[in-house]
Design a protein around this motif. Structure first.
Motif, PDB file in Angstrom:
ATOM      1  N   GLY A  77      48.351  69.391  48.241  1.00 36.48           N
ATOM      2  CA  GLY A  77      48.718  68.829  49.374  1.00 36.48           C
ATOM      3  C   GLY A  77      47.808  68.337  50.123  1.00 36.48           C
ATOM      4  N   GLU A  78      46.791  67.960  50.432  1.00 41.43           N
ATOM      5  CA  GLU A  78      45.663  67.434  51.617  1.00 41.43           C
ATOM      6  C   GLU A  78      44.885  66.527  51.412  1.00 41.43           C
ATOM      7  N   LEU A  79      45.118  65.146  51.753  1.00 40.15           N
ATOM      8  CA  LEU A  79      44.695  64.306  51.874  1.00 40.15           C
ATOM      9  C   LEU A  79      42.592  63.756  51.290  1.00 40.15           C
ATOM     10  N   CYS A  80      42.625  63.976  50.507  1.00 42.33           N
ATOM     11  CA  CYS A  80      41.100  63.434  49.878  1.00 42.33           C
ATOM     12  C   CYS A  80      40.521  62.819  49.943  1.00 42.33           C
ATOM     13  N   GLY A  81      41.603  61.547  49.182  1.00 44.17           N
ATOM     14  CA  GLY A  81      41.101  59.999  48.958  1.00 44.17           C
ATOM     15  C   GLY A  81      41.953  58.778  49.230  1.00 44.17           C
ATOM     16  N   VAL A  82      41.846  57.583  49.479  1.00 44.49           N
ATOM     17  CA  VAL A  82      42.654  56.645  48.926  1.00 44.49           C
ATOM     18  C   VAL A  82      42.495  56.071  47.612  1.00 44.49           C
ATOM     19  N   LEU A  83      43.560  55.078  47.376  1.00 43.81           N
ATOM     20  CA  LEU A  83      43.349  54.220  45.603  1.00 43.81           C
ATOM     21  C   LEU A  83      44.165  53.099  46.040  1.00 43.81           C
ATOM     22  N   ARG A  84      44.019  51.469  45.562  1.00 46.14           N
ATOM     23  CA  ARG A  84      44.288  50.243  45.798  1.00 46.14           C
ATOM     24  C   ARG A  84      44.767  49.599  44.333  1.00 46.14           C
ATOM     25  N   ILE A  85      45.640  49.476  44.297  1.00 46.24           N
ATOM     26  CA  ILE A  85      45.746  48.635  42.406  1.00 46.24           C
ATOM     27  C   ILE A  85      46.603  47.168  42.921  1.00 46.24           C
ATOM     28  N   ILE A  86      45.838  46.350  42.132  1.00 47.50           N
ATOM     29  CA  ILE A  86      46.908  44.700  42.336  1.00 47.50           C
ATOM     30  C   ILE A  86      47.162  44.723  41.265  1.00 47.50           C
ATOM     31  N   LEU A  87      48.496  44.131  40.891  1.00 49.74           N
ATOM     32  CA  LEU A  87      49.096  44.121  39.677  1.00 49.74           C
ATOM     33  C   LEU A  87      48.987  42.656  39.071  1.00 49.74           C
ATOM     34  N   ASP A  88      48.291  41.750  39.935  1.00 52.22           N
ATOM     35  CA  ASP A  88      48.875  40.691  39.301  1.00 52.22           C
ATOM     36  C   ASP A  88      47.461  39.443  39.778  1.00 52.22           C
ATOM     37  N   ARG A  89      46.282  40.302  39.789  1.00 55.68           N
ATOM     38  CA  ARG A  89      44.689  39.514  39.812  1.00 55.68           C
ATOM     39  C   ARG A  89      43.878  39.446  39.206  1.00 55.68           C
ATOM     40  N   LYS A  90      44.035  37.977  39.357  1.00 58.38           N
ATOM     41  CA  LYS A  90      43.445  37.236  37.704  1.00 58.38           C
ATOM     42  C   LYS A  90      41.943  38.000  37.910  1.00 58.38           C
ATOM     43  N   SER A  91      41.121  38.206  37.107  1.00 55.86           N
ATOM     44  CA  SER A  91      39.527  38.111  36.853  1.00 55.86           C
ATOM     45  C   SER A  91      39.348  36.968  37.395  1.00 55.86           C
ATOM     46  N   PRO A  92      37.892  36.389  37.408  1.00 52.65           N
ATOM     47  CA  PRO A  92      37.488  35.360  37.317  1.00 52.65           C
ATOM     48  C   PRO A  92      36.219  35.467  36.408  1.00 52.65           C
ATOM     49  N   ASP A  93      36.547  36.776  35.438  1.00 52.33           N
ATOM     50  CA  ASP A  93      35.574  36.167  34.607  1.00 52.33           C
ATOM     51  C   ASP A  93      36.604  36.364  32.601  1.00 52.33           C
ATOM     52  N   PHE A  94      37.531  35.946  33.046  1.00 43.87           N
ATOM     53  CA  PHE A  94      38.936  36.571  32.162  1.00 43.87           C
ATOM     54  C   PHE A  94      40.242  35.838  33.001  1.00 43.87           C
ATOM     55  N   PRO A  95      40.130  34.394  33.521  1.00 46.43           N
ATOM     56  CA  PRO A  95      41.103  33.463  34.109  1.00 46.43           C
ATOM     57  C   PRO A  95      42.556  33.852  32.897  1.00 46.43           C
ATOM     58  N   ASP A  96      42.432  33.882  31.867  1.00 48.28           N
ATOM     59  CA  ASP A  96      43.593  33.453  31.175  1.00 48.28           C
ATOM     60  C   ASP A  96      44.244  34.907  30.604  1.00 48.28           C
ATOM     61  N   ARG A  97      43.865  35.746  30.667  1.00 51.56           N
ATOM     62  CA  ARG A  97      44.800  37.175  30.418  1.00 51.56           C
ATOM     63  C   ARG A  97      45.195  37.914  32.625  1.00 51.56           C
ATOM     64  N   PRO A  98      46.050  38.175  31.064  1.00 54.07           N
ATOM     65  CA  PRO A  98      47.103  38.730  31.793  1.00 54.07           C
ATOM     66  C   PRO A  98      46.112  40.233  32.276  1.00 54.07           C
ATOM     67  N   THR A  99      45.552  40.524  34.076  1.00 56.81           N
ATOM     68  CA  THR A  99      44.696  41.421  33.949  1.00 56.81           C
ATOM     69  C   THR A  99      45.214  42.666  35.429  1.00 56.81           C
ATOM     70  N   MET A 100      45.117  43.443  35.781  1.00 60.64           N
ATOM     71  CA  MET A 100      44.738  43.933  36.066  1.00 60.64           C
ATOM     72  C   MET A 100      44.143  44.756  37.292  1.00 60.64           C
ATOM     73  N   LYS A 101      44.170  44.717  39.120  1.00 57.27           N
ATOM     74  CA  LYS A 101      42.204  44.596  39.764  1.00 57.27           C
ATOM     75  C   LYS A 101      42.845  46.616  40.201  1.00 57.27           C
ATOM     76  N   LEU A 102      41.262  47.004  40.077  1.00 57.17           N
ATOM     77  CA  LEU A 102      41.244  48.540  40.804  1.00 57.17           C
ATOM     78  C   LEU A 102      40.521  48.476  41.619  1.00 57.17           C
ATOM     79  N   GLN A 103      41.089  48.305  43.227  1.00 56.83           N
ATOM     80  CA  GLN A 103      40.341  47.421  44.356  1.00 56.83           C
ATOM     81  C   GLN A 103      39.822  48.094  45.626  1.00 56.83           C
ATOM     82  N   ARG A 104      40.457  49.156  45.101  1.00 56.69           N
ATOM     83  CA  ARG A 104      39.950  50.896  45.708  1.00 56.69           C
ATOM     84  C   ARG A 104      40.217  52.064  45.503  1.00 56.69           C
TER      85      ARG A 104
END
Length: 184
Positions: A77-104
């Motif tokens: 129940g205690e806040l100890c961190g943060v998490l952020r994801i982006i569902l449809d962020r293209k990877s510059p290394d793999f621009p044609d693949r369906p990717t998700m980014k772990l941003q933070r």
């Protein structure tokens, strides 16, 4: 399909979607946990970065972004961190693949070495699968070997290197690498 408001990862660990009213607690947490790990990167010890990301204007803006999800990481129940994801962020290394980014992902140092990061990363991989992504990617400071080792242990591979575009960051620490993981 929209993501749920809360995910229970274990008896002790939960992810709770961030809301506007969470900002003061998140800001205080980040002022506590970010500088000890990253202050050497910045001319001002990282304070401007924390303000730019977790200050009121950007915090509200990020909460409204489509296909972007931010969670409070809670242990017992205690806040100890943060998490952020982006569902449809293209990877510059793999621009044609369906990717998700772990941003933070930032966790309080008191939680390190207890399996919390692994449990969260396993959840992120599961979310990638559920969203039909075949690749998960992230960006990591190349001057953070412990983070790179953690991601490699989680099955990530090193991708392209690049420079973080910031005048506030010390030039010698602007190096970053993209890392990626196949999702099967």
């Amino acid at each position: 399909m929209p993501m749920k408001e809360t995910y229970v990862l274990s008896d002790a660990i939960s992810l709770v979607r961030m809301r506007e009213e969470d900002r003061p607690d998140i800001f205080t947490l980040m002022q506590t946990i970010y500088p000890p790990v990253y202050e050497h990167l910045w001319e001002d010890g990282g304070l401007a970065y924390v303000e730019s990301v977790y200050g009121e204007a950007n915090f509200q803006r990020e909460l409204l972004l489509e296909n972007t999800y931010s969670w409070r990481v809670q242990v017992d129940g205690e806040l100890c961190g943060v998490l952020r994801i982006i569902l449809d962020r293209k990877s510059p290394d793999f621009p044609d693949r369906p990717t998700m980014k772990l941003q933070r992902i930032y966790l309080h140092p008191d939680t390190h070495g207890k399996g919390l990061g692994k449990k969260i990363m396993d959840w992120v991989v599961d979310q990638s699968k559920e969203e039909g992504k075949d690749l998960l990617w992230l960006e990591c400071m190349d001057s953070q070997p412990q983070a790179i080792r953690f991601y490699e242990k989680m099955g990530f591979q090193k991708g392209e290197a690049f420079e973080y575009p910031s005048d506030e960051m010390k030039k010698e620490f602007r190096g970053m690498i993209r890392m990626w993981k196949e999702i099967s």
